[in-house]
Write a protein that holds these residues in place. Structure first.
Motif, PDB file in Angstrom:
ATOM      1  N   PHE A 120       0.829  -1.209   0.000  1.00 42.32           N
ATOM      2  CA  PHE A 120       0.000   0.000   0.000  1.00 42.32           C
ATOM      3  C   PHE A 120       0.864   1.261   0.000  1.00 42.32           C
ATOM      4  N   ASN A 121       2.083   1.160  -0.424  1.00 41.14           N
ATOM      5  CA  ASN A 121       3.008   2.292  -0.459  1.00 41.14           C
ATOM      6  C   ASN A 121       2.550   3.291  -1.519  1.00 41.14           C
ATOM      7  N   ASP A 122       2.644   4.554  -1.203  1.00 40.93           N
ATOM      8  CA  ASP A 122       2.144   5.590  -2.102  1.00 40.93           C
ATOM      9  C   ASP A 122       3.128   5.991  -3.181  1.00 40.93           C
ATOM     10  N   ASP A 123       4.380   5.767  -3.012  1.00 40.59           N
ATOM     11  CA  ASP A 123       5.439   6.548  -3.648  1.00 40.59           C
ATOM     12  C   ASP A 123       5.376   6.755  -5.141  1.00 40.59           C
ATOM     13  N   GLU A 124       6.460   6.603  -5.838  1.00 38.34           N
ATOM     14  CA  GLU A 124       6.652   7.182  -7.167  1.00 38.34           C
ATOM     15  C   GLU A 124       5.700   6.762  -8.279  1.00 38.34           C
ATOM     16  N   LEU A 125       4.875   5.770  -8.097  1.00 37.40           N
ATOM     17  CA  LEU A 125       3.989   5.370  -9.183  1.00 37.40           C
ATOM     18  C   LEU A 125       2.808   6.316  -9.375  1.00 37.40           C
ATOM     19  N   ALA A 126       2.541   7.157  -8.386  1.00 31.39           N
ATOM     20  CA  ALA A 126       1.440   8.110  -8.512  1.00 31.39           C
ATOM     21  C   ALA A 126       1.987   9.419  -9.067  1.00 31.39           C
ATOM     22  N   SER A 127       1.368   9.922 -10.105  1.00 33.54           N
ATOM     23  CA  SER A 127       1.872  11.140 -10.743  1.00 33.54           C
ATOM     24  C   SER A 127       1.723  12.367  -9.865  1.00 33.54           C
ATOM     25  N   ASN A 128       0.759  12.363  -8.942  1.00 33.98           N
ATOM     26  CA  ASN A 128       0.558  13.537  -8.092  1.00 33.98           C
ATOM     27  C   ASN A 128       1.304  13.454  -6.766  1.00 33.98           C
ATOM     28  N   LYS A 129       2.001  12.347  -6.501  1.00 32.12           N
ATOM     29  CA  LYS A 129       2.836  12.166  -5.310  1.00 32.12           C
ATOM     30  C   LYS A 129       2.094  12.374  -3.996  1.00 32.12           C
ATOM     31  N   LEU A 130       0.812  12.096  -3.942  1.00 33.23           N
ATOM     32  CA  LEU A 130       0.030  12.240  -2.719  1.00 33.23           C
ATOM     33  C   LEU A 130       0.121  10.975  -1.883  1.00 33.23           C
ATOM     34  N   PRO A 131      -0.003  11.097  -0.556  1.00 35.21           N
ATOM     35  CA  PRO A 131      -0.032   9.897   0.274  1.00 35.21           C
ATOM     36  C   PRO A 131      -1.349   9.145   0.096  1.00 35.21           C
ATOM     37  N   LEU A 132      -1.366   7.893   0.505  1.00 39.35           N
ATOM     38  CA  LEU A 132      -2.578   7.074   0.413  1.00 39.35           C
ATOM     39  C   LEU A 132      -3.451   7.348   1.626  1.00 39.35           C
ATOM     40  N   THR A 133      -4.001   8.536   1.694  1.00 34.99           N
ATOM     41  CA  THR A 133      -4.792   8.919   2.855  1.00 34.99           C
ATOM     42  C   THR A 133      -6.087   8.133   2.949  1.00 34.99           C
ATOM     43  N   GLY A 134      -6.553   7.544   1.859  1.00 30.24           N
ATOM     44  CA  GLY A 134      -7.764   6.743   1.877  1.00 30.24           C
ATOM     45  C   GLY A 134      -7.542   5.343   2.408  1.00 30.24           C
ATOM     46  N   GLU A 149       8.354  -5.010   4.039  1.00 29.99           N
ATOM     47  CA  GLU A 149       8.912  -3.673   4.230  1.00 29.99           C
ATOM     48  C   GLU A 149       8.061  -2.618   3.524  1.00 29.99           C
ATOM     49  N   ARG A 150       7.878  -1.500   4.176  1.00 28.76           N
ATOM     50  CA  ARG A 150       7.150  -0.339   3.639  1.00 28.76           C
ATOM     51  C   ARG A 150       5.708  -0.665   3.239  1.00 28.76           C
ATOM     52  N   ALA A 151       5.135  -1.705   3.805  1.00 30.78           N
ATOM     53  CA  ALA A 151       3.787  -2.141   3.412  1.00 30.78           C
ATOM     54  C   ALA A 151       2.742  -1.034   3.571  1.00 30.78           C
ATOM     55  N   PHE A 152       2.879  -0.206   4.591  1.00 29.88           N
ATOM     56  CA  PHE A 152       1.891   0.844   4.861  1.00 29.88           C
ATOM     57  C   PHE A 152       2.517   2.236   4.866  1.00 29.88           C
ATOM     58  N   ARG A 153       3.590   2.439   4.128  1.00 26.62           N
ATOM     59  CA  ARG A 153       4.299   3.714   4.097  1.00 26.62           C
ATOM     60  C   ARG A 153       3.378   4.840   3.619  1.00 26.62           C
ATOM     61  N   ARG A 154       3.332   5.914   4.383  1.00 24.24           N
ATOM     62  CA  ARG A 154       2.558   7.119   4.063  1.00 24.24           C
ATOM     63  C   ARG A 154       1.071   6.850   3.863  1.00 24.24           C
ATOM     64  N   THR A 155       0.506   6.019   4.693  1.00 21.59           N
ATOM     65  CA  THR A 155      -0.939   5.810   4.696  1.00 21.59           C
ATOM     66  C   THR A 155      -1.518   6.516   5.921  1.00 21.59           C
ATOM     67  N   SER A 156      -2.797   6.404   6.121  1.00 22.72           N
ATOM     68  CA  SER A 156      -3.448   7.006   7.286  1.00 22.72           C
ATOM     69  C   SER A 156      -3.888   5.943   8.288  1.00 22.72           C
ATOM     70  N   SER A 171      11.534  -3.323   8.180  1.00 23.81           N
ATOM     71  CA  SER A 171      12.039  -1.968   7.977  1.00 23.81           C
ATOM     72  C   SER A 171      11.003  -1.075   7.312  1.00 23.81           C
ATOM     73  N   SER A 172      10.865   0.116   7.837  1.00 23.11           N
ATOM     74  CA  SER A 172      10.033   1.179   7.261  1.00 23.11           C
ATOM     75  C   SER A 172       8.581   0.786   7.033  1.00 23.11           C
ATOM     76  N   VAL A 173       8.106  -0.255   7.685  1.00 19.61           N
ATOM     77  CA  VAL A 173       6.749  -0.749   7.436  1.00 19.61           C
ATOM     78  C   VAL A 173       5.692   0.322   7.694  1.00 19.61           C
ATOM     79  N   PHE A 174       5.925   1.159   8.685  1.00 22.08           N
ATOM     80  CA  PHE A 174       4.961   2.210   9.009  1.00 22.08           C
ATOM     81  C   PHE A 174       5.554   3.606   8.852  1.00 22.08           C
ATOM     82  N   SER A 175       6.619   3.778   8.076  1.00 26.13           N
ATOM     83  CA  SER A 175       7.251   5.096   7.983  1.00 26.13           C
ATOM     84  C   SER A 175       6.263   6.124   7.444  1.00 26.13           C
ATOM     85  N   ALA A 176       6.275   7.300   8.070  1.00 28.14           N
ATOM     86  CA  ALA A 176       5.386   8.419   7.716  1.00 28.14           C
ATOM     87  C   ALA A 176       3.915   8.047   7.881  1.00 28.14           C
ATOM     88  N   THR A 177       3.623   7.157   8.832  1.00 30.34           N
ATOM     89  CA  THR A 177       2.265   6.709   9.119  1.00 30.34           C
ATOM     90  C   THR A 177       1.987   6.914  10.597  1.00 30.34           C
TER      91      THR A 177
END
Length: 195
Positions: A120-134, A149-156, A171-177
């Motif tokens: 559920f990582n948000d990163d570079e594949l989204a053109s608008n670079k928004l987090p997965l807040t949904g 790793e990074r399974a829920f990075r930048r989610t809500s 590693s980084s499973v919940f980074s920025a979450t």
């Protein structure tokens, strides 16, 4: 060209699994700009890359019998608005929903045993670079055994409980979450960096 709805509801697939695509090329669905896909209720799996980078895809029915969503299946589908996952789902592979910034998921099925890295990582594949807040799960499935790793990075997500069978915090499973565990399992044997 553009196709609003691709109705596969009466289609038959080998082993009841939707075939996949190439991760590094634009496939037929991407070039058709499909907005909605109707899948057969008999489907039990979705192959890797099946909807990879379908940037116009907004809706797809995920049949109750689907047990696995393979790697890169929906990666880059930035308009996809799923509100639920199949109730019998056991595996969400790596990168399955990476870059899907329009998801509206609040619950993981209790049957899920494995969630791959960057699922559920948000990163570079989204053109608008928004987090997965949904993506706002409040608990992990009680039978979850593997988390990548990074399974829920930048989610809500705001998880409050830890599954007993999950012994590794990668590693980084919940980074920025936002994470607010009331209790962690005493069975945790490994914690990765930036977890």
């Amino acid at each position: 060209s553009s196709l609003l709805v691709l109705d596969l509801s009466n289609a038959t697939f080998a082993n009841n699994k939707l075939p996949g695509g190439d991760y590094d090329k634009q496939g037929i669905l991407q070039t058709m700009n499909v907005k909605e896909v109707k899948l057969p209720v008999t489907l039990t799996g979705l192959s890797g890359g099946a909807f990879y980078m379908c940037k116009s895809l907004e809706s797809v029915n995920l049949p109750d019998g689907v047990k696995g969503i393979s790697q890169y299946c929906f990666s880059g589908c930035e308009k996809l608005k799923l509100t639920s996952l199949p109730p019998n789902l056991t595996t969400i592979s790596a990168d399955a929903f990476r870059g899907c910034v329009s998801l509206e998921l609040t619950e993981l099925p209790e049957t899920v045993k494995s969630i791959g890295g960057d699922a559920f990582n948000d990163d570079e594949l989204a053109s608008n670079k928004l987090p997965l807040t949904g993506v706002a799960f409040s608990k992990l499935p009680r039978d979850l055994e593997k988390l990548g790793e990074r399974a829920f990075r930048r989610t809500s997500c705001t998880f409050s409980e830890w599954p007993e069978n999950l012994t590794t915090l990668p590693s980084s499973v919940f980074s920025a979450t936002k994470v607010a565990f009331r209790t962690l399992s005493p069975n945790i044997s490994s914690v990765g960096t930036y977890a």
